[in-house]
Design a protein around this motif. Sequence first.
Motif, PDB file in Angstrom:
ATOM      1  N   GLY A  82       0.763  -1.239   0.000  1.00  0.00           N
ATOM      2  CA  GLY A  82       0.000   0.000   0.000  1.00  0.00           C
ATOM      3  C   GLY A  82       0.794   1.288   0.000  1.00  0.00           C
ATOM      4  N   ARG A  83       2.113   1.201  -0.112  1.00  0.00           N
ATOM      5  CA  ARG A  83       2.919   2.416  -0.093  1.00  0.00           C
ATOM      6  C   ARG A  83       4.337   2.105  -0.571  1.00  0.00           C
ATOM      7  N   LEU A  84       5.128   3.149  -0.767  1.00  0.00           N
ATOM      8  CA  LEU A  84       6.550   2.991  -1.093  1.00  0.00           C
ATOM      9  C   LEU A  84       7.298   4.159  -0.474  1.00  0.00           C
ATOM     10  N   ASP A  85       8.351   3.843   0.289  1.00  0.00           N
ATOM     11  CA  ASP A  85       9.113   4.874   0.992  1.00  0.00           C
ATOM     12  C   ASP A  85      10.561   4.979   0.543  1.00  0.00           C
ATOM     13  N   GLY A  86      11.007   4.050  -0.291  1.00  0.00           N
ATOM     14  CA  GLY A  86      12.390   4.154  -0.726  1.00  0.00           C
ATOM     15  C   GLY A  86      12.859   2.900  -1.437  1.00  0.00           C
ATOM     16  N   ALA A  87      14.144   2.927  -1.817  1.00  0.00           N
ATOM     17  CA  ALA A  87      14.708   1.792  -2.555  1.00  0.00           C
ATOM     18  C   ALA A  87      16.206   1.713  -2.341  1.00  0.00           C
ATOM     19  N   LEU A  88      16.708   0.506  -2.386  1.00  0.00           N
ATOM     20  CA  LEU A  88      18.140   0.249  -2.480  1.00  0.00           C
ATOM     21  C   LEU A  88      18.372  -0.376  -3.848  1.00  0.00           C
ATOM     22  N   VAL A  89      19.132   0.310  -4.683  1.00  0.00           N
ATOM     23  CA  VAL A  89      19.366  -0.159  -6.044  1.00  0.00           C
ATOM     24  C   VAL A  89      20.754  -0.788  -6.113  1.00  0.00           C
ATOM     25  N   SER A  90      20.773  -2.103  -6.235  1.00  0.00           N
ATOM     26  CA  SER A  90      22.019  -2.860  -6.285  1.00  0.00           C
ATOM     27  C   SER A  90      22.025  -3.718  -7.543  1.00  0.00           C
ATOM     28  N   VAL A  91      23.129  -3.689  -8.251  1.00  0.00           N
ATOM     29  CA  VAL A  91      23.281  -4.466  -9.488  1.00  0.00           C
ATOM     30  C   VAL A  91      24.529  -5.322  -9.349  1.00  0.00           C
ATOM     31  N   GLY A  92      24.483  -6.541  -9.827  1.00  0.00           N
ATOM     32  CA  GLY A  92      25.651  -7.409  -9.782  1.00  0.00           C
ATOM     33  C   GLY A  92      26.863  -6.772 -10.443  1.00  0.00           C
ATOM     34  N   GLY A  93      28.037  -7.081  -9.900  1.00  0.00           N
ATOM     35  CA  GLY A  93      29.265  -6.503 -10.438  1.00  0.00           C
ATOM     36  C   GLY A  93      29.515  -6.907 -11.873  1.00  0.00           C
TER      37      GLY A  93
END
Length: 253
Positions: A82-93
Amino acid sequence: MDLGLTDRVYVLTGASRGLGYATAQCLVADGARVVLSARDPDAVAAAAEQLGGPGKAVGVAADLSDPQTPERLVAAARTHFGRLDGALVSVGGPPAGNAASITDEQWRHSFETVFLGTVRTARTVAGALPEGGAIGLVLSTSARGPVPGLGISNGLRPGLVGVAKDIADDYGPRGVRVVGLLPGRIMTDRNRELFAATGDPERARAEAEASIPLRRLGDPAEFGRVAAFVLSPAASYLTGLTVPVDGGALRGL
């Protein structure tokens, strides 16, 4: 310290293991709920189950090179929690190797995933966040100083720091924060692979530890705690900067 994470909702990419999963563990432990994404459906489903299942975590099989992925993740957070407060964006090396020997195809593929996938996700999530939202980009200490044998990372990560600063400027007036996180030598599967590629992983590890003032590799949980703080309301006046989590290895002031 109360980080203010209770009932807040975060999307984490590349989070079936490693630094993304470690951050998810810290967020959930402090009362947040999470949407995890990774390319392997079984791995991301298992990770979500380990974090407590549907009431606390859901898994989405997704690839950041797909332009539809960021919108899918935003929708998943809103649908499930029901909501979104943030994100951690991580991509494989990206693939290891010196810049002079890496092929055009390796550069193109890494740009699509590591660079453009990160930019697209950060841009999409930032546009969907309310005041008080936060985005953390998992980059690398290569953003501040080249790491031998990681030519693609040395080329792309500094550019992502510039993008993060730019997005922080754009969304700061709306109360949305963007912070780059610079992990150093932390004992993830990625670093195990890099050590193994040298042909003498024990020696490679010992040499890495000797270059770190704390004389040891980091644990993923040590990164996760920093990332959870950065994403939390407790860090409400941090934006547009990069935070090394490297045991003191970077020598710049």
